[in-house]
Design an enzyme around this catalytic site. Structure first.
Site, PDB file in Angstrom:
ATOM      1  N   HIS A   1      43.260   1.003  22.773  1.00 11.11           N
ATOM      2  CA  HIS A   1      43.331   1.452  24.119  1.00 11.11           C
ATOM      3  C   HIS A   1      42.087   2.210  24.960  1.00 11.11           C
ATOM      4  O   HIS A   1      41.727   1.759  26.169  1.00 11.11           O
ATOM      5  CB  HIS A   1      43.974   2.981  24.160  1.00 11.11           C
ATOM      6  CG  HIS A   1      44.071   3.869  25.455  1.00 11.11           C
ATOM      7  ND1 HIS A   1      45.093   3.672  26.346  1.00 11.11           N
ATOM      8  CD2 HIS A   1      43.157   5.119  25.720  1.00 11.11           C
ATOM      9  CE1 HIS A   1      44.794   4.464  27.240  1.00 11.11           C
ATOM     10  NE2 HIS A   1      43.722   5.245  26.962  1.00 11.11           N
TER      11      HIS A   1
ATOM     12  N   ASP B   1       0.741  -1.144   0.126  1.00 16.36           N
ATOM     13  CA  ASP B   1      -0.107   0.002  -0.075  1.00 16.36           C
ATOM     14  C   ASP B   1       0.889   1.312  -0.292  1.00 16.36           C
ATOM     15  O   ASP B   1       0.278   2.388   0.393  1.00 16.36           O
ATOM     16  CB  ASP B   1      -0.824  -0.132   1.177  1.00 16.36           C
ATOM     17  CG  ASP B   1      -0.119   0.262   2.527  1.00 16.36           C
ATOM     18  OD1 ASP B   1       0.920  -0.114   2.383  1.00 16.36           O
ATOM     19  OD2 ASP B   1      -0.860   0.639   3.677  1.00 16.36           O
ATOM     20  N   GLU B   2       2.115   1.085  -0.329  1.00 16.58           N
ATOM     21  CA  GLU B   2       2.744   2.486  -0.385  1.00 16.58           C
ATOM     22  C   GLU B   2       4.184   2.381  -1.459  1.00 16.58           C
ATOM     23  O   GLU B   2       4.550   1.438  -2.001  1.00 16.58           O
ATOM     24  CB  GLU B   2       3.494   2.824   0.990  1.00 16.58           C
ATOM     25  CG  GLU B   2       4.089   1.665   1.683  1.00 16.58           C
ATOM     26  CD  GLU B   2       4.498   2.084   3.093  1.00 16.58           C
ATOM     27  OE1 GLU B   2       5.735   2.867   3.134  1.00 16.58           O
ATOM     28  OE2 GLU B   2       3.854   1.847   4.022  1.00 16.58           O
TER      29      GLU B   2
END
Length: 646
Positions: free
Chosen positions: A592, A195-196
DNA sequence: GCGGATCAC
DNA sequence: TATGGTGATCCGC
């Protein structure tokens, strides 16, 4: 009735409310709704599992905060902020406002399709989906009914709710109609779900001499005329912003974000970080724990984020703050697919033969899907969910291509056998390391010379292999050496579309995604020691991790002072943990920092471990439940973002 | 390569 | 009162 509040934390109540809280169609009193949901869920296995996950997340957050506190000690925040600001300048330089991107999102898609078939539903609260709701009508949303919510919970919130069965064939057909319309405005339409979709209408605007607003009005009108359904749209310079904008005037509306750097910054400032695609409930909580609720908060807390880069993802968040993301719109390519699978939920069963029957059904279903779509694969992953809702996966790779039900079933059996006894409510199979049999077939005939080769987004080769004389059939038995060998079509490159990177190495961030783009998101995971230590047996035991692993700050020149620093040249750095000034390269600097961090982290973990004792076994039968040592040390957490670079 | 987790629709 | 299915990504082994 107000008794529940005693045990329920805010985070758990919110979690129970479901993943789509905060969506459109807001209900009036969310607090009351959440209370009803929590009340209805309480005591269930589902609830207990959510509680466990919530507690795990709480622990993960505690670890992050301890790391933060440790790292902040003695850190030169001014310098760190300055460095973040420098990065912001670099990111800003990447901003591209030249493309008009549209995100179109159908309004309450499934529900409105149902409405077309039964107009009598108009004005009534109804929802689509059986056990779990897919889409609710706006009338139902007013009661707090949301997608992803269990049907019986929805009924409690809205006794008059009408629950409809899904009609996927209807949705699919209309979905195609919608996409056909959208493609008229941009043939490269990028479909993102049924739907998109995203469009780049820049060329269309030029060809038709239209303004974006008028064009989008026309697009929406065209969709309506073709389907009788409304669609909302967002107009913005990139996909992330367009998606956020499409939600702004929903339903049946559109929103045009000004194509202007300052206006975008204003827009982002108060935007809840949860609105960013990729930031879900977990990431929202993680970010909230360090004070970030809105995108604007990212800037305020840039020093903290810099120090917790590994956990939170500095680059992603800064880009988000600036409102920058990919603007590459391109259709999904078949070869981008990475897996195919099937899974099914049922009422819990513990009988071995019944479970194997379910497994066989799934294997058959998957074989059919793979056959229809012409896929083969080399890795089979079994997934099962206990009746406690805990999910596990077990995988096995083969030296040959798998396509047949018998192979899938056999692999599944082999993977699940060591896990018995089991009581499960879901079982599934997924195949990865795919081989595209269509491409294999195509490469065989002469037509291969006329078809462009597509590369796998990631980088290299594409498929199209040579072997097999000419049939597509059953490659599962083909000698793998040969079958695995891919061949690149000469003359086609495929990666063209990139935008120019400017000075930044990192050109495109996300575009490879089929859906929108961002695989991004932050969050981090903590894995270990979940409160309930049960789990299926077999295989790996909890081994202890011991090495630090991470370096906070992933960029070459993160916090340290010097702006100019190639990859590995020596330079002066200030350790964010102990504040010592070191003249070294980045690699050593990270080592470190790891050392400094692990000291503090381990100390904290020990304190915490001694303060906490029990690990409650939640019943269930996991054979060897581990529980041994909780975390050795925290560096587990982290938010994964998108692949920002590289 | 494996397994857990998160996310989106 | 019964809490989905498909696909992807990322991280840390």
């Amino acid at each position: 009735m107000a008794l529940p509040s005693s045990q329920l934390t805010d985070s758990l109540v919110k979690r129970l409310a479901g993943p789509s809280t905060g969506k459109a169609g807001l209900a009036k009193d969310q607090t009351e709704i959440n209370r009803i949901i929590a009340e209805a869920s309480k005591g269930s296995k589902f609830y207990e599992n959510e509680k466990r996950k919530d507690q795990d997340l709480t622990q993960r957050i505690s670890r992050i905060l301890r790391i933060r506190d440790e790292v902040m000690k003695g850190a030169d925040l001014g310098k760190i902020e300055k460095h973040a600001d420098q990065l912001l300048v670099e990111l800003e330089a990447e901003r591209d406002l030249s493309q008009v991107i549209i995100h179109c999102d159908m309004d309450a898609f499934f529900a409105n399709v149902e409405l077309l078939h039964d107009p009598s539903l108009k004005g009534k609260p109804f929802a689509v989906g059986g056990g779990v709701i897919s889409t609710a009508s706006y009338e139902a949303r007013a009661f707090g009914v949301r997608s992803g919510m269990s049907g019986f919970i929805a009924k409690k919130l809205c006794p008059g709710l009408i629950l409809l069965k899904s009609h996927y064939d209807w949705y699919s057909e209309i979905s195609n109609q919608v996409f056909d319309v959208l493609k008229r405005y941009d043939p490269t339409l990028c479909v993102a779900g049924c739907d998109e979709g995203y469009l780049n209408i820049t060329p269309y605007l030029q060809q038709h001499n239209l303004t974006p607003d008028v064009c989008v009005q026309q697009i929406r009108q065209s969709v309506y005329e073709a389907t009788n359904l409304t669609v909302s749209a967002g107009i913005a310079p990139n996909k992330m912003l367009a998606k956020i904008c499409s939600d702004k005037n929903k339903p049946d509306g559109q929103y045009h974000l000004p194509f202007d750097s300052d206006a975008i910054l204003d827009f982002m400032r108060d935007l809840p970080i949860r609105k960013i695609p990729g930031i879900g409930r977990v990431n929202e909580r993680l970010l909230d724990s360090v004070g970030i609720k809105t995108c604007g908060d990212v800037y305020t807390h840039r020093a903290t984020i810099s120090l917790l880069d590994k956990q939170l993802g500095l680059r992603f968040l800064l880009r988000t703050y600036l409102g920058i993301s990919s603007n590459v719109v391109r259709p999904y390519q078949r070869e981008e697919r990475k897996s195919i699978g099937a899974e099914r939920t049922f009422s819990s069963i513990g009988d071995e033969s019944l479970i194997l029957q379910k497994l066989e059904d799934i294997a058959e279903e998957l074989e059919k899907d793979m056959q229809e779509n012409q896929w083969a694969g080399r890795t089979v992953t079994l997934k099962f969910k206990l009746d406690t809702y805990q999910v596990f996966t077990r995988a096995k790779s083969f030296p040959r291509w798998v396509t047949k039900k018998d192979d899938l079933f056999a692999a599944g059996k082999e993977l699940i056998r060591p896990e018995f006894p089991l009581k499960i409510r879901l079982i599934g199979l997924r195949v990865t390391k795919l081989k595209d049999l269509k491409a294999a077939a195509a490469s065989t005939g002469i037509k291969r010379f006329f078809e462009p080769v597509q590369l796998n987004s990631s980088s290299k080769k594409r498929r199209l292999d040579e072997p097999c004389g000419n049939e597509i059939i059953d490659i599962s038995s083909v000698d793998d050496e040969q079958a695995l060998d891919d061949e690149v079509m000469p003359g086609f490159h495929e990666f063209e579309e990139e935008e120019t990177p400017l000075s930044q190495q990192d050109v495109e961030d996300d575009e490879p995604e089929a859906l929108f783009n961002p695989p991004s998101e932050p969050v981090s995971r903590a894995k270990p020691a979940s409160s309930t230590g049960i789990k299926p047996a077999s295989k790996k035991r909890p081994r202890e991790s011991s090495t630090p692993s991470s370096s906070i700050l992933r960029h070459p020149s993160p916090i340290p002072s010097d702006p100019s620093n190639p990859e590995d040249s020596l330079a002066s750095h200030t350790c964010p943990v102990c504040a010592k000034i070191l003249v070294t390269n980045n690699q050593d600097l990270n080592a470190h920092i790891d050392f400094c961090l692990s000291k503090g982290a381990i100390r904290e973990a020990q304190v915490e471990a001694s303060a906490r004792s029990p690990v409650k076994p939640t019943s269930s039968k996991g054979p060897s439940s581990k529980r041994s040592k909780p975390e050795t040390y925290p560096p587990q957490t982290k938010l994964n973002w998108p692949k920002s670079k590289k």
